[in-house]
Design an enzyme around this catalytic site. Sequence first.
Site, short mmCIF file in Angstrom:
data_model
loop_
_atom_site.label_atom_id
_atom_site.label_comp_id
_atom_site.label_asym_id
_atom_site.label_seq_id
_atom_site.Cartn_x
_atom_site.Cartn_y
_atom_site.Cartn_z
N PRO A 2 0.83 -1.21 0.00
CA PRO A 2 0.00 0.00 0.00
C PRO A 2 0.87 1.27 0.00
CG PRO A 2 -0.81 -1.58 1.59
CD PRO A 2 0.51 -2.09 1.10
N GLU A 3 0.53 2.21 -0.87
CA GLU A 3 1.26 3.47 -0.97
C GLU A 3 0.30 4.60 -0.60
OE1 GLU A 3 3.47 3.66 -4.72
OE2 GLU A 3 3.36 1.48 -4.92
N LYS A 59 3.49 6.38 4.33
CA LYS A 59 2.67 5.17 4.16
C LYS A 59 2.14 4.68 5.51
CE LYS A 59 5.61 3.69 0.32
NZ LYS A 59 6.59 2.66 -0.09
N ARG A 296 14.71 -3.33 -6.79
CA ARG A 296 13.25 -3.31 -7.02
C ARG A 296 12.98 -3.39 -8.51
NH1 ARG A 296 10.76 -0.82 -2.67
NH2 ARG A 296 8.84 -1.60 -3.59
#
Length: 308
Positions: A2-3, A59, A296
């Site tokens: 979740p951002e 976040k 990433r």
Amino acid sequence: MPELPEVTTTVSGLNKVLKNLSIDDVWSDWEKLVKFPSFKKFKKDITGKKFIEARRRGKNILIELSGDKTLLVHMKMTGHIMYGKWRKAERLNLLKAEVEPLKHIWTWIPEDGGHLNDPYNRFIHLLFQLSNGHQLVLCDARKFAKVALFDTDKLEDIAYIKELGPEPLKKNMTGATLMIRLMKKPTWPIKQALLNQGLIAGIGNIYSDEILWATGVHPLQKVSTISSAKMKRMFKTMREILQKSIKLGGDSMSDYRNIHGERGGFQKIHNVYRKTGEKCPKKDGGVIRRIKVAGRSSHFCDTHQKLN
Ligand SMILES: [Zn+2]
């Protein structure tokens, strides 16, 4: 993970349902989710506290409670908070039945079907019993979420909060500020800089990919080589993308669900994130590629996001 838009969606949901409620009890089958204080003290300190207001920082979900306490929840990889009614049920752990004596496991079953029955919503590891007979739960398949209870008046002094970069949607935030922040790491690839919570808060893998695609910047482009005009465009795009996702209720490509267990809609309009091998939606003849940047995965168009 979740951002900013997903955390915002959760926070607005919480503010609608938690008003005037208080916490009657706490249950967990994975006490390690609570990082501070010990689970025993956490349970003692939070029981009886009343909800004041939830807000977002980066976040993190920050839920202010009575008695100068604030509950911090970071949903990490697969966590999400939900509100509803569940009943406790017992089942036998048949998975390990051959190697050890049958074990009884407590599990929570939603009282009234609907979205709370979504298989992604079954991993309840922390539960708050509320004063109206409902529950607030943390569902987290991989159990990486982070929960802590702090004194509200000391919250801003906690390094973890203090070191967060500025909020991209704050009124006083500008393209120039973004540039100054990112230029703290001039030699970093832009993708890595956008992901760093100390430079700019709230952005993760999905939105950084979408922002770079929309601005036409290669994820490996060094921060110092991006013109200020392009940086300003990137900032404008960043705000637009984040706001659009908030309107759609966030992104549910992975485990994220809102507090009623429902999916958001941003995953339906991805241009580049997890589109490896597909044609670029800009119809420029480009193909979406995937590379690793600072560990990433990063998705970009091989035609309009050129490294220069
Ligand atoms: Zn393209």
